[in-house]
Design a protein around this motif. Structure first.
Motif, PDB file in Angstrom:
ATOM      1  N   LEU A  20     -22.570 -12.289   7.343  1.00  0.00           N
ATOM      2  CA  LEU A  20     -21.214 -11.673   6.648  1.00  0.00           C
ATOM      3  C   LEU A  20     -20.223 -11.406   7.736  1.00  0.00           C
ATOM      4  N   GLU A  21     -20.681 -11.155   9.334  1.00  0.00           N
ATOM      5  CA  GLU A  21     -19.709 -10.786  10.183  1.00  0.00           C
ATOM      6  C   GLU A  21     -19.348 -11.991  11.012  1.00  0.00           C
ATOM      7  N   ARG A  22     -20.029 -12.934  10.986  1.00  0.00           N
ATOM      8  CA  ARG A  22     -19.551 -14.229  11.967  1.00  0.00           C
ATOM      9  C   ARG A  22     -19.006 -15.249  11.262  1.00  0.00           C
ATOM     10  N   ARG A  23     -18.180 -14.968  10.251  1.00  0.00           N
ATOM     11  CA  ARG A  23     -17.461 -15.913   9.428  1.00  0.00           C
ATOM     12  C   ARG A  23     -15.958 -16.593  10.061  1.00  0.00           C
ATOM     13  N   TRP A  24     -15.788 -16.305  11.312  1.00  0.00           N
ATOM     14  CA  TRP A  24     -14.810 -17.125  11.942  1.00  0.00           C
ATOM     15  C   TRP A  24     -15.076 -18.564  12.157  1.00  0.00           C
ATOM     16  N   PRO A  25     -14.297 -19.492  12.258  1.00  0.00           N
ATOM     17  CA  PRO A  25     -14.625 -20.862  12.692  1.00  0.00           C
ATOM     18  C   PRO A  25     -15.471 -20.919  14.017  1.00  0.00           C
ATOM     19  N   GLY A  26     -16.329 -21.830  13.803  1.00  0.00           N
ATOM     20  CA  GLY A  26     -17.321 -21.887  14.992  1.00  0.00           C
ATOM     21  C   GLY A  26     -18.443 -20.961  15.252  1.00  0.00           C
ATOM     22  N   ALA A  27     -18.551 -19.828  14.277  1.00  0.00           N
ATOM     23  CA  ALA A  27     -19.336 -18.761  14.405  1.00  0.00           C
ATOM     24  C   ALA A  27     -20.651 -19.021  13.814  1.00  0.00           C
ATOM     25  N   GLY A  28     -20.708 -20.312  13.123  1.00  0.00           N
ATOM     26  CA  GLY A  28     -22.016 -20.467  12.438  1.00  0.00           C
ATOM     27  C   GLY A  28     -21.823 -20.284  10.932  1.00  0.00           C
ATOM     28  N   TYR A  29     -21.229 -19.141  10.452  1.00  0.00           N
ATOM     29  CA  TYR A  29     -21.296 -18.843   9.167  1.00  0.00           C
ATOM     30  C   TYR A  29     -19.977 -18.893   8.339  1.00  0.00           C
ATOM     31  N   HIS A  30     -19.249 -19.791   9.114  1.00  0.00           N
ATOM     32  CA  HIS A  30     -17.817 -19.977   8.106  1.00  0.00           C
ATOM     33  C   HIS A  30     -18.130 -20.632   6.938  1.00  0.00           C
ATOM     34  N   ASP A  31     -19.002 -21.391   6.841  1.00  0.00           N
ATOM     35  CA  ASP A  31     -19.168 -22.369   5.648  1.00  0.00           C
ATOM     36  C   ASP A  31     -20.609 -21.987   5.139  1.00  0.00           C
ATOM     37  N   TRP A  32     -20.969 -21.044   4.342  1.00  0.00           N
ATOM     38  CA  TRP A  32     -22.389 -20.693   3.838  1.00  0.00           C
ATOM     39  C   TRP A  32     -23.090 -21.861   3.372  1.00  0.00           C
ATOM     40  N   GLY A  33     -22.211 -22.496   2.245  1.00  0.00           N
ATOM     41  CA  GLY A  33     -23.104 -23.839   1.695  1.00  0.00           C
ATOM     42  C   GLY A  33     -23.417 -24.514   2.803  1.00  0.00           C
ATOM     43  N   ARG A  34     -22.553 -25.113   3.867  1.00  0.00           N
ATOM     44  CA  ARG A  34     -23.035 -26.061   4.829  1.00  0.00           C
ATOM     45  C   ARG A  34     -24.463 -25.421   5.719  1.00  0.00           C
ATOM     46  N   PRO A  80     -14.556  -5.761  16.826  1.00  0.00           N
ATOM     47  CA  PRO A  80     -14.437  -4.825  15.269  1.00  0.00           C
ATOM     48  C   PRO A  80     -14.135  -6.026  14.219  1.00  0.00           C
ATOM     49  N   VAL A  81     -14.858  -6.013  13.096  1.00  0.00           N
ATOM     50  CA  VAL A  81     -14.590  -7.045  12.017  1.00  0.00           C
ATOM     51  C   VAL A  81     -14.514  -6.297  10.764  1.00  0.00           C
ATOM     52  N   GLN A  82     -13.689  -6.862   9.790  1.00  0.00           N
ATOM     53  CA  GLN A  82     -13.617  -6.348   8.471  1.00  0.00           C
ATOM     54  C   GLN A  82     -14.487  -7.166   7.584  1.00  0.00           C
ATOM     55  N   VAL A  83     -15.280  -6.502   6.715  1.00  0.00           N
ATOM     56  CA  VAL A  83     -16.207  -6.938   5.831  1.00  0.00           C
ATOM     57  C   VAL A  83     -15.766  -6.396   4.487  1.00  0.00           C
ATOM     58  N   GLN A  84     -16.206  -7.378   3.312  1.00  0.00           N
ATOM     59  CA  GLN A  84     -16.293  -6.664   1.991  1.00  0.00           C
ATOM     60  C   GLN A  84     -17.602  -7.171   1.530  1.00  0.00           C
ATOM     61  N   VAL A  85     -18.631  -6.110   1.376  1.00  0.00           N
ATOM     62  CA  VAL A  85     -19.858  -6.730   0.831  1.00  0.00           C
ATOM     63  C   VAL A  85     -20.185  -7.401  -0.256  1.00  0.00           C
ATOM     64  N   GLN A  86     -19.540  -6.586  -1.442  1.00  0.00           N
ATOM     65  CA  GLN A  86     -19.610  -7.487  -2.825  1.00  0.00           C
ATOM     66  C   GLN A  86     -18.091  -7.522  -3.230  1.00  0.00           C
ATOM     67  N   PRO A  87     -18.060  -8.907  -3.861  1.00  0.00           N
ATOM     68  CA  PRO A  87     -18.968  -9.842  -4.247  1.00  0.00           C
ATOM     69  C   PRO A  87     -19.790 -10.855  -3.316  1.00  0.00           C
ATOM     70  N   ALA A  88     -19.445 -10.632  -1.777  1.00  0.00           N
ATOM     71  CA  ALA A  88     -20.008 -11.645  -0.918  1.00  0.00           C
ATOM     72  C   ALA A  88     -21.481 -11.797  -0.971  1.00  0.00           C
ATOM     73  N   LEU A  89     -22.156 -10.341  -1.162  1.00  0.00           N
ATOM     74  CA  LEU A  89     -23.495 -10.565  -1.169  1.00  0.00           C
ATOM     75  C   LEU A  89     -24.236 -11.344  -2.474  1.00  0.00           C
ATOM     76  N   ASN A  90     -23.524 -11.088  -3.522  1.00  0.00           N
ATOM     77  CA  ASN A  90     -23.950 -11.818  -4.719  1.00  0.00           C
ATOM     78  C   ASN A  90     -23.665 -13.463  -4.556  1.00  0.00           C
ATOM     79  N   GLU A  91     -22.554 -13.654  -3.861  1.00  0.00           N
ATOM     80  CA  GLU A  91     -22.302 -15.005  -3.770  1.00  0.00           C
ATOM     81  C   GLU A  91     -23.232 -15.823  -3.077  1.00  0.00           C
ATOM     82  N   PHE A  92     -23.649 -15.030  -1.881  1.00  0.00           N
ATOM     83  CA  PHE A  92     -24.324 -15.682  -0.775  1.00  0.00           C
ATOM     84  C   PHE A  92     -25.942 -15.921  -1.545  1.00  0.00           C
ATOM     85  N   ILE A  93     -26.335 -14.792  -2.129  1.00  0.00           N
ATOM     86  CA  ILE A  93     -27.601 -15.073  -3.002  1.00  0.00           C
ATOM     87  C   ILE A  93     -27.425 -16.080  -3.884  1.00  0.00           C
TER      88      ILE A  93
END
Length: 376
Positions: A20-34, A80-93
């Motif tokens: 959830l935290e590393r979602r900037w381009p190149g950080a590994g998790y920008h595209d969860w599906g990939r 420092p990074v901004q996150v919103q846990v839901q609905p992101a958690l359910n989307e990832f699951i």
């Protein structure tokens, strides 16, 4: 009993709070599906993530600002990074479910600008933040895809369970799991979650006091999740011989300079010695499993705790030692879930891009039968 009937171990990766935290381009998790497609390609069928239960319980839809626990390691954000846990958690699951990947939930109880984790005031309160989180997953019809819940990473380390410690004390002495207060919290939290969700396997993961397991009551755990490394256990001198400072390494770049300069050479000078250290650590927790009658899952392991891509930071010796560790663990017949290392995430490119290495180890994990009665 939880996990009864499992025929072979799962190959599990740790994506911690990075998912959830590393979602900037190149950080590994920008595209969860990939990232998940690449996980499946490498042969993993489960992933352990931080569910941020304290934030879900406080306000799942709020945008929270998380503060960095470190800026030198490549788990999570260095800023420092901004996150919103839901609905992101359910989307990832849901994305995991679509690929047949089970999700193990844990928490590092990341600090935010309001320090919401300090609202947890008892073991029952710890359990309640988890039941709130599981309800939010259940409401989306995703509960069947949860593999287990680890109520707190590396319990009861003050970095991850600060609510157990006096906030006025800087760098408090670590509490023991055998401490009556800690035992009370442990039992209350497990009971709270188990009453609401009796079919979900529960534990607290651990990384310290692994050699004093006979003094610890784990009768309330469905399984044990020890984190086992050659370089970080009570029977090794690896860090001492390097002069490596784990605490300083969180913000001091000189510690990675030291690792790059000295660690591969120290290992290469006496491979047999360091392999024996790891083998002893593996056998120790296997003995714990046998005596406790609880199977093992390990998601953080086998070589060294901290490593990353960088000049002089060669992955070859890490992969060699991790492969040895996987083989040693499987040979005991006690593990029902194993990681190949604590670096099996897309931000660690030097490790991640060796697809054949991952496939070889995950195939070995998934094709090793669990002996009948061997994990109870």
């Amino acid at each position: 009993m939880a996990f009864e009937g499992w025929r072979q171990p799962v190959a599990i990766a740790m994506w911690d709070f990075s998912w959830l935290e590393r979602r900037w381009p190149g950080a590994g998790y920008h595209d969860w599906g990939r990232a998940l497609d690449e996980l499946v390609e490498r042969g993993y069928d489960a992933v352990r993530i931080d569910a941020f239960p304290h934030l879900v319980a406080a306000d799942p839809a709020r945008t929270w600002t998380l503060l960095p626990i470190w800026n030198q390691h490549d788990w999570g954000s260095p800023l420092p990074v901004q996150v919103q846990v839901q609905p992101a958690l359910n989307e990832f699951i849901a994305l995991c479910a679509a690929r047949g990947v089970k999700v193990a939930l844990s928490s590092w109880f990341r600090e935010d600008t309001t320090d919401a984790r300090r609202l947890i005031a008892s073991g029952a309160g710890l359990g309640r933040v988890w039941t709130a989180t599981l309800r939010s997953i259940e409401a989306a019809g995703l509960l069947d895809h949860i593999l287990y819940v680890d109520l707190c990473n590396e319990w009861p380390d003050s970095d991850w369970a600060p609510y157990l410690y006096d906030p006025a004390v800087e760098n408090p002495a670590r509490l023991s799991r055998a401490d009556p207060t800690v035992m009370g919290w442990t039992d209350e939290a497990l009971a709270e979650v188990r009453t609401a969700y009796p079919i979900i396997p529960l534990c607290f993961s651990v990384s310290a006091e692994l050699w004093s397991w006979s003094e610890q009551d784990v009768s309330g755990f469905d399984f044990l999740e020890p984190h086992v490394w050659m370089a970080h256990n009570q029977k090794t001198g690896f860090y001492a011989e390097l002069g490596y400072d784990m605490t300083a390494s969180m913000f001091d770049p000189a510690q990675y300079e030291l690792l790059a300069r000295e660690a591969p050479a120290l290992y290469a000078r006496d491979r047999d010695r360091w392999r024996a250290v790891l083998s002893g650590a593996v056998e120790n927790v296997a003995d714990w499993s046998r005596v406790a009658g609880r199977p093992l899952i390990t998601t953080e392991c086998w070589a060294i705790v901290n490593w990353k891509d960088g000049p002089g930071l060669d992955w070859a010796w890490i992969k060699e030692l991790c492969e040895f560790g996987v083989g040693a663990a499987l040979a005991t017949g006690r593990w029902i879930g194993l990681a190949t290392s604590n670096f099996c995430g897309p931000q660690f490119r030097g490790m991640w891009e060796d697809v054949a290495w991952h496939q070889r180890l995950t195939s070995q994990i998934r094709n090793t039968p669990t002996p009948p009665g061997g994990t109870s």
